[in-house]
Design an enzyme around this catalytic site. Sequence first.
Site, mmCIF file in Angstrom:
data_model
loop_
_atom_site.group_PDB
_atom_site.id
_atom_site.type_symbol
_atom_site.label_atom_id
_atom_site.label_comp_id
_atom_site.label_asym_id
_atom_site.label_seq_id
_atom_site.Cartn_x
_atom_site.Cartn_y
_atom_site.Cartn_z
ATOM 1 N N ASP A 46 0.822 -1.198 0.000
ATOM 2 C CA ASP A 46 0.000 0.000 0.000
ATOM 3 C C ASP A 46 0.866 1.262 0.000
ATOM 4 O O ASP A 46 1.958 1.289 0.570
ATOM 5 C CB ASP A 46 -0.887 0.009 1.244
ATOM 6 C CG ASP A 46 -1.781 1.225 1.320
ATOM 7 O OD1 ASP A 46 -2.764 1.268 0.560
ATOM 8 O OD2 ASP A 46 -1.481 2.135 2.109
ATOM 9 N N GLU B 103 0.779 -0.528 -5.119
ATOM 10 C CA GLU B 103 -0.219 0.522 -5.291
ATOM 11 C C GLU B 103 0.548 1.821 -5.557
ATOM 12 O O GLU B 103 1.016 2.490 -4.637
ATOM 13 C CB GLU B 103 -1.098 0.673 -4.053
ATOM 14 C CG GLU B 103 -2.234 1.675 -4.272
ATOM 15 C CD GLU B 103 -2.713 2.346 -2.998
ATOM 16 O OE1 GLU B 103 -3.916 2.621 -2.904
ATOM 17 O OE2 GLU B 103 -1.886 2.627 -2.114
#
EC number: 2.4.1.18
Length: 847
Positions: A424, A479
């Site tokens: 992330d 991401e």
Amino acid sequence: MISSLAFNPLVSSSLNIATTTTHSSKNKRYLAKQKPVELALGYQNPNGCKVCNFGSKGSVYEKVSSGFKGISVMTDDKSTMSFIEEDVENIGILNVDSSLEPFKDHFKYRLKRYLHQKKLIEEYEGGLEEFAKGYLKFGFNREEDGILYREWAPAAQEAQIIGDFNGWNGSNHHMEKDQFGVWSIKIPDADGNPAIPHNSRVKFRFRHSDGVWVDRIPACIKYATVDPARFAAPYDGVYWDPPLSERYQFKHPRPQKPKAPRIYEAHVGMSSSEPRINSYREFADNILPRIRENNYNTVQLMAVMEHSYYASFGYHVTNFFAVSSRSGSPEDLKYLIDKAHSLGLNVLMDVIHSHASNNITDGLNGFDVGQSSQQSYFHTGDRGYHKLWDSRLFNYANWEVLRFLLSNLRWWLEEYKFDGFRFDGVTSMLYHHHGINMAFTGNYNEYFSEETDVDAVVYLMLANSLVHDILPDATVIAEDVSGMPGLGRPVSEVGIGFDYRLAMAIPDKWIDYLKNKKDSEWSMKEISLNLTNRRYTEKCVSYAESHDQSIVGDKTIAFLLMDEEMYSSMSCLTDASPTIDRGISLHKMIHFITLALGGEGYLNFMGNEFGHPEWIDFPREGNGWSYEKCRRQWNLVDTDHLRYKFMNAFDRAMNLLDDKFSILASTKQIVSSTNNEDKVIVFERGDLVFVFNFHPENTYEGYKVGCDLPGKYRVALDSDAREFGGHGRVGHDADHFTSPEGIPGVPETNFSNRPNSFKVLSPPRTCVVYNRVDERQEERNSPNLSTVEETFAAVDTDVATIPDVSVESEDRNLDRIEDNSKDAVNAGILKVEREVVGDKLEEDADN
């Protein structure tokens, strides 16, 4: 128009980066226009001179065994690195993208930093994999005659271990500090039993320079819990060491890595249909079968790491080695993963190494008592704080931070058998500006400048090397909203080493169209370009919507399309309203074209496969701490007279199509037509031909579409089929024969630059896929039905048990007959099959 990912050396320079202002649950992509940063290679000192300061921990004189042959490294206090220049010059990523050549010095600098760090780890820790066993050194570890506890806290002046086992009085359990700031204590067994009982509470107590004593949860704690009866109660660390009889034992091996991931993004806590927190075991027993039934091959679990604030969606981690206790124990999570493996599902974990919770009482931030960056997990000052996320930022150049984070990855892979990670917030890691107020345009100067955080880049290279060394079949996804070139190339090429990058611009474009454009304003060329605009040889996971598009303040695609009518007009007992008819049709088309054209993997968030209405709203003060919208209403898709089932059935079918034809894994992707007047997109993926008609009204009869291979084509998937809530306007039994186009070998004379074509019926707001039929295989697989029926009758078998070959796929008739018949019948059918095939072979020989 023709666009081919199979042949273009580069599809574009920026490649699928989000350029619009975007808000997410974590405010992670708050972007605004800004002038590109001027190029600077390496780092610059205040006088503008380039410097490469690598630091040192001693001398290294060895060959580096990391895929870079012939590179030797030598560092000590009096020398800098020396390299065999001809080998350093061979940076593989430049061979993939020659336009990166002007930034060769940057890649050389990155390579030197990576090799230097890796070499030091090899010299002082015995290698990267050994270094990543930090959880066996730090935290609580059982030894033969006691428990050894270690904690890195250089700023502490004194330290103790406290807990239930000593009445929270550490006066008899003082710890000792070594030269590296590591505190330790050996707690001997009492009467042959561990002095600290399993599942009892513990904390680390230390005194810092101002004389104040503070209690903190151990950094590597494996489990942390909170008293549910006390509002906003602090968390406690829990010593987790269950007896063998209570430990979950994995029963199933990891499934084989899929050729292309079809990912089901899920949040265990909000997966219940009831307004409450769901458990790992309930998710395993009730939700995993749904995921498997819809033909996904991978589950991506959010919010696994412990986070004290539930509404953070799991992105403000407080305890990095602990499973979220809201949903159960570590053994319960192991049960979930093992159950997924038994169903053939790979399991990825959403790992957050881009930042840490600002929570002092419960989290890692509590170890920061004002010391320097060298003695802390985080940077000091502004560099150590993310102003949009209200969280702390790691110092990736710190030795113990590297040990902590790399060990964290190994822990989840080995202890829980995860099959990979989705990293992330990678954009925040890659740049000193963290993507804040930065609109990435694709200019390479934006990626390779003094704004690049090389410390973080090196960490990610080490992390990807480690993960793939431990588990070669791991899947690791980044991401990243910026589109950093080389992010998805191997570390051996001086790439960062991810297997995939999330194609984050795709959902932004769909949301923009649905919110701001009429159907007549949709551009087929723009849609196609947005879906195919990605870097050649760097794989992407495409998605139309993820959890980001489902949170408070935004709407899912289904909700944007149908809004309040989802509450009143989803019954199959009445005719669909124009809004519902349009909504279901476009929902299917948007998700399918995203899968078929948008990347090498596909992702869907839990519930969006059936058009889950409303948004996600975690319990918080603003909604009265309600769980009403923090759940999934599975009853909607399970109720047979509601139209949600149609979107779910189509989701299952499109995944099955990929399972059968390997669409996502195919490198052949050619867009042959983007007709904006007709509102039709025609493309090929593999040997399938896709026809998407976005026109709200026009039906095209005898619509000519180009294709590569000559032959006979039939419908492989039709969004307008009645089982998907359509109108059944396309005949599935029709044969579509190709005609040659233009001069062979001269593409410009062909139809849409394709050597062959065939004609189809294309109703409005439909997508139909055509598969080339192997006629010879079809003939071989067509048995003499009358003979088969006679065989069944001879053995008193009900002929009705024979599959209806008029509707079954021709190439599987015999297989299905064999599978569904009893042994006695099988012998007769096989005899008939041999006779029929033998007759056919004789006819072919005569001809």
